[in-house]
Design a protein around this motif. Sequence first.
Motif, PDB file in Angstrom:
ATOM      1  N   ALA A 158      -2.044   8.913  65.622  1.00  0.00           N
ATOM      2  CA  ALA A 158      -1.440   9.919  64.813  1.00  0.00           C
ATOM      3  C   ALA A 158      -0.608   9.826  64.345  1.00  0.00           C
ATOM      4  CB  ALA A 158      -0.927  11.322  65.538  1.00  0.00           C
ATOM      5  N   LEU A 188      -5.562  22.417  61.864  1.00  0.00           N
ATOM      6  CA  LEU A 188      -5.935  22.357  63.398  1.00  0.00           C
ATOM      7  C   LEU A 188      -4.184  22.617  63.867  1.00  0.00           C
ATOM      8  CD1 LEU A 188      -6.860  21.092  65.347  1.00  0.00           C
ATOM      9  CD2 LEU A 188      -6.277  18.389  64.603  1.00  0.00           C
ATOM     10  N   ASP A 193      -6.061  17.207  60.511  1.00  0.00           N
ATOM     11  CA  ASP A 193      -5.470  18.190  59.978  1.00  0.00           C
ATOM     12  C   ASP A 193      -5.934  18.143  58.564  1.00  0.00           C
ATOM     13  OD1 ASP A 193      -3.099  18.926  61.813  1.00  0.00           O
ATOM     14  OD2 ASP A 193      -3.719  17.910  62.456  1.00  0.00           O
ATOM     15  N   THR A 216      -2.667  20.525  68.126  1.00  0.00           N
ATOM     16  CA  THR A 216      -2.388  19.092  67.751  1.00  0.00           C
ATOM     17  C   THR A 216      -2.780  18.517  68.849  1.00  0.00           C
ATOM     18  OG1 THR A 216      -1.901  19.104  64.944  1.00  0.00           O
ATOM     19  CG2 THR A 216      -2.228  17.249  65.970  1.00  0.00           C
ATOM     20  N   VAL A 257       1.093  14.947  63.103  1.00  0.00           N
ATOM     21  CA  VAL A 257      -0.737  15.276  62.153  1.00  0.00           C
ATOM     22  C   VAL A 257      -1.815  14.133  62.295  1.00  0.00           C
ATOM     23  CG1 VAL A 257       0.513  14.121  60.059  1.00  0.00           C
ATOM     24  CG2 VAL A 257      -1.498  16.322  59.809  1.00  0.00           C
ATOM     25  N   THR A 258      -2.723  14.659  62.268  1.00  0.00           N
ATOM     26  CA  THR A 258      -4.189  13.801  62.334  1.00  0.00           C
ATOM     27  C   THR A 258      -4.989  13.647  60.871  1.00  0.00           C
ATOM     28  OG1 THR A 258      -5.769  15.686  63.107  1.00  0.00           O
ATOM     29  CG2 THR A 258      -4.383  14.678  64.884  1.00  0.00           C
TER      30      THR A 258
END
Length: 256
Positions: free
Chosen positions: A31, A87, A44, A90, A40-41
């Motif tokens: 992330a 997403l 997302d 998370t 956030v990945t």
Amino acid sequence: MDFDALKAALIPVAREAGAKIMEVYEKPAEAEFKGDGSPVTEADAAAEAIILPALHAAAPSVTVISEENAASHALAAPETFFLVDPLDGTKEFLKRDGKGSFTVNIALIDKGRPVFGIVYAPALDRMFVGVVGQQAEESSGGVSRPIRVRDVPYSGPVAVASASHRDAETDAWLNDHGIDQTTSIGSSLKFCLVAAGEADVYPRFGPTMEWDTGAGHAVLAAAGGRVTNPDNSEFTFGKPDYRNGAFIAWGQLNPT
């Protein structure tokens, strides 16, 4: 708005986004962190890249406010708009704890109120869809069924609370309302458990954004529930910066 057409267009899109999320879920957890400290990945961005073009194709005149599209956050809320969290949950996604409590959220807001919502939990294969004033339904394992909030059981109400954001205000609210049975889960699934009659109330005092709550709110309202501010006034959308205050998501439990 033709909600049947919207369902036909967007349910497969939510499933496709969920499948992409699960592809990333099979990889080691990674992330980055946004300016507000939230993670956030890759999942997302990949899910959003599927959802946004599909929304434009399905309803080209409707503005989309999406968590990962920072430019959209500066837009003044129009009368009708989509809210997207590609997403949600998370932190739960990154835990890789096997609970699967992360979702794809797509909501349609009209005049400050959610009127349509999709919540898809790909790891659990639970798809919730709500059209307010019509019906809420859950699909899982290829089987679809209508869902409805339940009567409060004789054993007492069950509250659902955040898995990652439980706070003292929530505990105090539960104590004040004599609720000692709780279940914890992440993401917008909390709304859906109330909608599906698996819990009775979801109090939330920690920070959320409108894209976190719009789709779940729509599913719950379509299932006969409601969402209010803590003073029991109506909880609406299109607020400054799309930022929520505290709220209570109710099934059949009466506010006191």
